[in-house]
Design a protein around this motif. Structure first.
Motif, PDB file in Angstrom:
ATOM      1  N   GLU A 235      37.988  50.947  67.030  1.00 55.09           N
ATOM      2  CA  GLU A 235      38.472  50.430  68.318  1.00 55.09           C
ATOM      3  C   GLU A 235      39.973  50.656  68.521  1.00 55.09           C
ATOM      4  O   GLU A 235      40.520  50.324  69.566  1.00 55.09           O
ATOM      5  N   MET A 236      40.644  51.255  67.538  1.00 51.34           N
ATOM      6  CA  MET A 236      42.083  51.528  67.686  1.00 51.34           C
ATOM      7  C   MET A 236      42.300  52.444  68.887  1.00 51.34           C
ATOM      8  O   MET A 236      41.618  53.451  69.037  1.00 51.34           O
ATOM      9  N   PRO A 237      43.226  52.091  69.777  1.00 53.14           N
ATOM     10  CA  PRO A 237      43.491  52.969  70.920  1.00 53.14           C
ATOM     11  C   PRO A 237      43.974  54.351  70.469  1.00 53.14           C
ATOM     12  O   PRO A 237      44.758  54.473  69.517  1.00 53.14           O
ATOM     13  N   LEU A 238      43.484  55.355  71.146  1.00 42.60           N
ATOM     14  CA  LEU A 238      43.866  56.733  70.834  1.00 42.60           C
ATOM     15  C   LEU A 238      45.383  56.897  70.847  1.00 42.60           C
ATOM     16  O   LEU A 238      45.934  57.652  70.038  1.00 42.60           O
TER      17      LEU A 238
ATOM     18  N   GLY B 146      49.841  49.543  78.767  1.00 41.05           N
ATOM     19  CA  GLY B 146      48.741  49.046  77.945  1.00 41.05           C
ATOM     20  C   GLY B 146      47.469  48.727  78.699  1.00 41.05           C
ATOM     21  O   GLY B 146      46.504  48.246  78.110  1.00 41.05           O
ATOM     22  N   ILE B 147      47.443  49.013  80.015  1.00 42.68           N
ATOM     23  CA  ILE B 147      46.245  48.726  80.819  1.00 42.68           C
ATOM     24  C   ILE B 147      45.805  49.936  81.653  1.00 42.68           C
ATOM     25  O   ILE B 147      45.072  49.792  82.619  1.00 42.68           O
ATOM     26  N   ALA B 148      46.280  51.117  81.298  1.00 44.52           N
ATOM     27  CA  ALA B 148      45.904  52.367  81.967  1.00 44.52           C
ATOM     28  C   ALA B 148      46.372  52.453  83.414  1.00 44.52           C
ATOM     29  O   ALA B 148      45.821  53.212  84.204  1.00 44.52           O
ATOM     30  N   ALA B 149      47.386  51.694  83.772  1.00 54.02           N
ATOM     31  CA  ALA B 149      47.869  51.705  85.149  1.00 54.02           C
ATOM     32  C   ALA B 149      48.990  52.713  85.386  1.00 54.02           C
ATOM     33  O   ALA B 149      49.059  53.312  86.453  1.00 54.02           O
ATOM     34  N   CYS B 150      49.859  52.924  84.401  1.00 51.68           N
ATOM     35  CA  CYS B 150      51.055  53.732  84.653  1.00 51.68           C
ATOM     36  C   CYS B 150      50.904  55.211  84.314  1.00 51.68           C
ATOM     37  O   CYS B 150      51.560  56.052  84.904  1.00 51.68           O
ATOM     38  N   GLY B 151      50.085  55.543  83.335  1.00 49.62           N
ATOM     39  CA  GLY B 151      49.852  56.941  82.984  1.00 49.62           C
ATOM     40  C   GLY B 151      50.830  57.549  82.002  1.00 49.62           C
ATOM     41  O   GLY B 151      50.727  58.731  81.691  1.00 49.62           O
ATOM     42  N   ALA B 152      51.770  56.791  81.469  1.00 52.54           N
ATOM     43  CA  ALA B 152      52.730  57.344  80.504  1.00 52.54           C
ATOM     44  C   ALA B 152      52.032  57.864  79.253  1.00 52.54           C
ATOM     45  O   ALA B 152      52.549  58.724  78.559  1.00 52.54           O
TER      46      ALA B 152
ATOM     47  N   THR C  97      45.375  57.095  77.189  1.00 48.67           N
ATOM     48  CA  THR C  97      45.023  56.796  75.809  1.00 48.67           C
ATOM     49  C   THR C  97      45.230  55.357  75.384  1.00 48.67           C
ATOM     50  O   THR C  97      44.700  54.941  74.364  1.00 48.67           O
ATOM     51  N   CYS C  98      45.976  54.587  76.152  1.00 45.78           N
ATOM     52  CA  CYS C  98      46.251  53.200  75.734  1.00 45.78           C
ATOM     53  C   CYS C  98      45.011  52.335  75.761  1.00 45.78           C
ATOM     54  O   CYS C  98      44.972  51.303  75.095  1.00 45.78           O
ATOM     55  N   VAL C  99      43.991  52.725  76.525  1.00 47.29           N
ATOM     56  CA  VAL C  99      42.760  51.945  76.620  1.00 47.29           C
ATOM     57  C   VAL C  99      41.541  52.724  76.137  1.00 47.29           C
ATOM     58  O   VAL C  99      40.415  52.277  76.313  1.00 47.29           O
ATOM     59  N   THR C 100      41.772  53.857  75.508  1.00 45.17           N
ATOM     60  CA  THR C 100      40.672  54.693  75.023  1.00 45.17           C
ATOM     61  C   THR C 100      40.482  54.470  73.530  1.00 45.17           C
ATOM     62  O   THR C 100      41.317  54.907  72.730  1.00 45.17           O
TER      63      THR C 100
END
Length: 155
Positions: free
Chosen positions: A19-22, A40-46, A58-61
């Protein structure tokens, strides 16, 4: 659970929590720090990279979801576009020419999102760009981003 990834053309067998984020696998396990943590919530795209050619946040994958995948990070963007060693991709060169980056924090994710768009649609309309590029640039360089995309698509 061992996880197998090919990152920037190199195969990796990793012993990490499934479950570790990519994002943390890329940054902490592989030492590729061009991919940034933003929200950390897939909103910004950095944190955007390509997973099997698709722009992915990748923060939520969870890494288990991409087991066996081909991943390209900002560190390999030039090489994946056919640029020679030490050269920029056409997109990166346009980014520099149009002076897109200010603080630069979001730029790796932005470049990865735009390069995925251009691979799928080499002549995007403004509406296509707006729909595909939802990354956040807190410096507000969106007009320069669009100008850089236009420079690449008109070349």
């Amino acid at each position: 659970m061992p996880i197998s990834l090919t990152v920037n053309g190199k195969r990796h067998e990793l012993d990490v929590e499934p479950e570790m984020p990519l994002l943390w696998v890329i940054r902490d396990e592989l030492g590729l720090t061009g991919t940034k943590f933003g929200c950390g919530i897939a909103a910004c795209g950095a944190c955007t990279v390509h997973v099997d050619g698709v722009a992915t946040r990748t923060c939520v994958t969870p890494v288990e979801v991409v087991d066996g995948a081909e991943i390209t990070t900002i560190e390999a963007l030039a090489a994946s576009s056919g640029a020679g060693e030490g050269e920029l991709s056409a997109l990166q060169a346009a980014w520099v020419a149009k002076q897109v980056p200010q603080c630069g924090y979001c730029q790796s994710g932005m470049l990865m999102a735009v390069s995925a768009l251009l691979a799928e649609n080499p002549q995007p309309t403004d509406e296509d760009i707006d729909a595909a590029i939802t990354n956040v640039c807190r410096c507000g360089t969106y007009p320069r981003i669009r100008a850089a995309i236009r420079e690449v698509t008109s070349a």
